[in-house]
Write a protein that holds these residues in place. Structure first.
Motif, PDB file in Angstrom:
ATOM      1  N   UNK A   4     -36.284  31.813  -5.041  1.00  0.00           N
ATOM      2  CA  UNK A   4     -35.450  32.557  -4.094  1.00  0.00           C
ATOM      3  C   UNK A   4     -34.165  31.780  -3.818  1.00  0.00           C
ATOM      4  N   UNK A   5     -34.284  30.487  -3.619  1.00  0.00           N
ATOM      5  CA  UNK A   5     -33.110  29.652  -3.387  1.00  0.00           C
ATOM      6  C   UNK A   5     -32.135  29.734  -4.552  1.00  0.00           C
ATOM      7  N   UNK A   6     -32.690  29.811  -5.762  1.00  0.00           N
ATOM      8  CA  UNK A   6     -31.855  29.827  -6.965  1.00  0.00           C
ATOM      9  C   UNK A   6     -31.325  31.215  -7.326  1.00  0.00           C
ATOM     10  N   UNK A  48     -34.303  31.983   7.606  1.00  0.00           N
ATOM     11  CA  UNK A  48     -34.796  31.649   6.269  1.00  0.00           C
ATOM     12  C   UNK A  48     -33.808  32.135   5.217  1.00  0.00           C
ATOM     13  N   UNK A  49     -33.360  33.365   5.382  1.00  0.00           N
ATOM     14  CA  UNK A  49     -32.413  33.932   4.417  1.00  0.00           C
ATOM     15  C   UNK A  49     -31.103  33.148   4.411  1.00  0.00           C
ATOM     16  N   UNK A  50     -30.598  32.825   5.583  1.00  0.00           N
ATOM     17  CA  UNK A  50     -29.332  32.088   5.671  1.00  0.00           C
ATOM     18  C   UNK A  50     -29.436  30.668   5.109  1.00  0.00           C
ATOM     19  N   UNK A  51     -30.595  30.035   5.307  1.00  0.00           N
ATOM     20  CA  UNK A  51     -30.751  28.627   4.913  1.00  0.00           C
ATOM     21  C   UNK A  51     -31.326  28.456   3.513  1.00  0.00           C
ATOM     22  N   UNK A  55     -32.419  24.856   1.152  1.00  0.00           N
ATOM     23  CA  UNK A  55     -33.834  24.478   1.150  1.00  0.00           C
ATOM     24  C   UNK A  55     -34.129  23.469   0.052  1.00  0.00           C
ATOM     25  N   UNK A  56     -34.842  22.420   0.419  1.00  0.00           N
ATOM     26  CA  UNK A  56     -35.275  21.400  -0.533  1.00  0.00           C
ATOM     27  C   UNK A  56     -36.792  21.279  -0.441  1.00  0.00           C
ATOM     28  N   UNK A  67     -41.662  25.374  11.115  1.00  0.00           N
ATOM     29  CA  UNK A  67     -40.723  24.534  11.868  1.00  0.00           C
ATOM     30  C   UNK A  67     -39.603  25.405  12.421  1.00  0.00           C
ATOM     31  N   UNK A  68     -39.085  26.310  11.606  1.00  0.00           N
ATOM     32  CA  UNK A  68     -38.054  27.243  12.069  1.00  0.00           C
ATOM     33  C   UNK A  68     -38.606  28.090  13.212  1.00  0.00           C
ATOM     34  N   UNK A  69     -39.812  28.631  13.038  1.00  0.00           N
ATOM     35  CA  UNK A  69     -40.428  29.467  14.073  1.00  0.00           C
ATOM     36  C   UNK A  69     -40.660  28.666  15.342  1.00  0.00           C
ATOM     37  N   UNK A  70     -41.184  27.468  15.194  1.00  0.00           N
ATOM     38  CA  UNK A  70     -41.450  26.603  16.348  1.00  0.00           C
ATOM     39  C   UNK A  70     -40.149  26.306  17.099  1.00  0.00           C
TER      40      UNK A  70
END
Length: 181
Positions: A4-6, A48-51, A55-56, A67-70
């Motif tokens: 997805x990142x790629x 998630x979509x923006x980042x 993502x690594x 972590x994003x949700x938290x």
């Protein structure tokens, strides 16, 4: 997530399907209101979509996602002055959105079993709502997110031993509150 990142847009669908229910339940238990959980849920996936380009693969995708949700949940708690919010009550309206008790109650039981399970669901929601938010988060990330102590610690930004203590205290309080269930 790497696909997805790629640039493989189709790779998003299985990620979303695999994690949507757990993330939503985590947010719902954390804020206690379906409307707020829905808003937070959408914000998490937008993040998630923006980042995705940044993502690594340092940790599992689930760890990064929770972590994003938290963090989004913590931001919401900081922006409110509500204190501890009770979890949503079960609804008698059959057209209402499913509540956590609906997830725990089998569809085709006898009415007396349904009533007993509804009561148990309310007791479980009340017990979860009585936990301090840090303990509730650790418990839900472990039970619903299937995350290890290390992954929860990374998502929460604290040490492994802190998470271990939070889980231990949460389990002790839940056992005490639900001893007769």
């Amino acid at each position: 997530m790497q696909r997805y990142r790629d640039g493989d847009a189709k790779a998003f669908e299985p990620l979303y399907r695999r994690h949507r229910d757990g993330v939503y339940r985590h947010l719902l238990h954390g804020c206690g209101r379906e409307a707020i959980a829905g808003e937070l849920f959408h914000e998490v996936w937008i993040n998630v979509i923006r980042a995705r380009g940044d993502w690594q693969p340092r940790a599992r995708f689930a760890t990064w996602l929770y972590r994003i949700a938290h963090n989004r949940l913590i931001d919401w708690w900081r922006s409110t002055t509500q204190g501890v919010e009770p979890l949503p009550e079960a609804s008698d309206d059959e057209d209402a959105a499913p509540t956590p008790s609906a997830l725990w109650t089998p569809q085709r039981e006898q009415p007396d079993e349904q009533a007993l399970n509804a009561e148990r669901g309310q007791r479980i929601r009340a017990a979860l709502a009585s936990l301090p938010i840090e303990q509730r988060d650790a418990f839900l990330l472990h039970e619903e997110g299937g995350m290890s102590l290390e992954e929860i610690a990374e998502a929460a930004g604290v040490g492994r031993e802190t998470i271990k203590s939070r889980l231990r205290y949460a389990l002790a309080k839940l056992r005490e509150a639900l001893a007769d269930v």
